[in-house]
Write a protein that holds these residues in place. Sequence first.
Motif, mmCIF file in Angstrom:
data_model
loop_
_atom_site.group_PDB
_atom_site.id
_atom_site.type_symbol
_atom_site.label_atom_id
_atom_site.label_comp_id
_atom_site.label_asym_id
_atom_site.label_seq_id
_atom_site.Cartn_x
_atom_site.Cartn_y
_atom_site.Cartn_z
ATOM 1 N N GLU A 173 5.465 -9.672 2.727
ATOM 2 C CA GLU A 173 5.589 -10.277 1.402
ATOM 3 C C GLU A 173 4.617 -9.652 0.407
ATOM 4 N N ARG A 174 3.376 -9.441 0.857
ATOM 5 C CA ARG A 174 2.373 -8.849 -0.039
ATOM 6 C C ARG A 174 2.784 -7.448 -0.474
ATOM 7 N N LEU A 175 3.336 -6.646 0.443
ATOM 8 C CA LEU A 175 3.718 -5.273 0.117
ATOM 9 C C LEU A 175 4.881 -5.211 -0.861
ATOM 10 N N GLU A 176 5.710 -6.257 -0.872
ATOM 11 C CA GLU A 176 6.889 -6.248 -1.737
ATOM 12 C C GLU A 176 6.580 -6.655 -3.179
ATOM 13 N N LYS A 177 5.412 -7.223 -3.416
ATOM 14 C CA LYS A 177 5.095 -7.752 -4.748
ATOM 15 C C LYS A 177 4.461 -6.677 -5.632
ATOM 16 N N LYS A 178 5.244 -5.681 -6.004
ATOM 17 C CA LYS A 178 4.687 -4.547 -6.738
ATOM 18 C C LYS A 178 4.106 -4.946 -8.090
ATOM 19 N N ASN A 179 4.807 -5.798 -8.826
ATOM 20 C CA ASN A 179 4.293 -6.205 -10.141
ATOM 21 C C ASN A 179 2.989 -6.981 -10.017
ATOM 22 N N LYS A 180 2.913 -7.860 -9.011
ATOM 23 C CA LYS A 180 1.691 -8.627 -8.798
ATOM 24 C C LYS A 180 0.577 -7.713 -8.302
ATOM 25 N N GLY A 230 -5.642 -0.781 -0.298
ATOM 26 C CA GLY A 230 -5.403 0.649 -0.385
ATOM 27 C C GLY A 230 -3.929 0.996 -0.283
ATOM 28 N N TRP A 231 -3.229 0.288 0.580
ATOM 29 C CA TRP A 231 -1.809 0.539 0.766
ATOM 30 C C TRP A 231 -1.023 0.191 -0.501
ATOM 31 N N CYS A 232 -1.361 -0.957 -1.101
ATOM 32 C CA CYS A 232 -0.681 -1.376 -2.328
ATOM 33 C C CYS A 232 -0.912 -0.355 -3.448
ATOM 34 N N MET A 233 -2.120 0.169 -3.534
ATOM 35 C CA MET A 233 -2.425 1.173 -4.546
ATOM 36 C C MET A 233 -1.600 2.435 -4.312
ATOM 37 N N GLN A 234 -1.511 2.873 -3.045
ATOM 38 C CA GLN A 234 -0.728 4.069 -2.732
ATOM 39 C C GLN A 234 0.758 3.845 -2.985
ATOM 40 N N GLU A 235 1.232 2.629 -2.718
ATOM 41 C CA GLU A 235 2.634 2.299 -3.002
ATOM 42 C C GLU A 235 2.934 2.450 -4.488
ATOM 43 N N LEU A 236 2.027 1.948 -5.328
ATOM 44 C CA LEU A 236 2.221 2.028 -6.775
ATOM 45 C C LEU A 236 2.157 3.469 -7.272
ATOM 46 N N LEU A 237 1.394 4.293 -6.560
ATOM 47 C CA LEU A 237 1.297 5.715 -6.911
ATOM 48 C C LEU A 237 2.397 6.542 -6.241
ATOM 49 N N GLU A 238 3.260 5.838 -5.475
ATOM 50 C CA GLU A 238 4.367 6.478 -4.753
ATOM 51 C C GLU A 238 3.863 7.557 -3.799
ATOM 52 N N PRO A 248 5.458 5.933 6.093
ATOM 53 C CA PRO A 248 6.564 5.074 5.654
ATOM 54 C C PRO A 248 6.271 3.602 5.948
ATOM 55 N N LYS A 249 6.558 2.754 4.986
ATOM 56 C CA LYS A 249 6.267 1.330 5.121
ATOM 57 C C LYS A 249 6.953 0.720 6.347
ATOM 58 N N LYS A 250 8.196 1.110 6.586
ATOM 59 C CA LYS A 250 8.943 0.534 7.712
ATOM 60 C C LYS A 250 8.269 0.857 9.050
ATOM 61 N N ASP A 251 7.660 2.043 9.143
ATOM 62 C CA ASP A 251 6.982 2.415 10.386
ATOM 63 C C ASP A 251 5.727 1.572 10.601
ATOM 64 N N ALA A 252 4.968 1.376 9.527
ATOM 65 C CA ALA A 252 3.741 0.584 9.633
ATOM 66 C C ALA A 252 4.049 -0.871 9.968
ATOM 67 N N ILE A 253 5.098 -1.410 9.364
ATOM 68 C CA ILE A 253 5.488 -2.794 9.640
ATOM 69 C C ILE A 253 5.927 -2.937 11.100
ATOM 70 N N LYS A 254 6.645 -1.936 11.600
ATOM 71 C CA LYS A 254 7.086 -1.964 13.004
ATOM 72 C C LYS A 254 5.890 -1.996 13.951
ATOM 73 N N ILE A 255 4.851 -1.213 13.629
ATOM 74 C CA ILE A 255 3.648 -1.192 14.463
ATOM 75 C C ILE A 255 2.939 -2.547 14.410
ATOM 76 N N MET A 256 2.848 -3.126 13.199
ATOM 77 C CA MET A 256 2.221 -4.449 13.048
ATOM 78 C C MET A 256 2.969 -5.491 13.874
#
Length: 203
Positions: A93-100, A162-170, A175-183
Amino acid sequence: MSDAQLDIREKIIDSALKAIAEHGVSNTTLQIIAEGAGISKGSLYYHFKTKDSILYSVVDEDFRISRRIMQKYRAGELNKQQLREAIISGFKERLEKKNKNRLHLYLAYEAMLGNKELMVSYKAKYADWVNDISEGFSIAFDVENSAWTRLLAFFFICTMDGWCMQELLEADAVPKKDAIKIMETIFSKKEKRNILKLLMNGK
């Protein structure tokens, strides 16, 4: 705070969100927010003294994920497995909230530039996050809530920021899906949890 005051506060926060979406952060004014909430500027000042305090409340309302998870667990609404699943869900949920996340980083930057009000708010927020996540990890991994779980919580929060910052910087280095799978694997597989359990026990 009365229900009427809470209702006005929610209207102000909702108005601020809409104003930011339409005008951007820098062009959003207290007057625009007050008009959108259907109140006077004087009434707005009763609830919030500055624009930044409103913007921080917008972020804070949405980033109380860890607090809500722990409150549900303490109330008996979640068992340990459901707690683990809720932690993963909160992570996604946190990773999906780009505007926030964008607003969060903007406000953190303002705090670092010397905004004392935001600095105090963020210090308290990070302390709450460490406490809640440390407690959540101790329960999820069946270990004592200690300096080790607090350190893991601290690293987790640093990673999220750090991840949210990198996401915003594209900058999609991992890949997010890989990290989520590991979590998900770490929290769902007992043998993986045992590895972290040893670490959090200081062994």
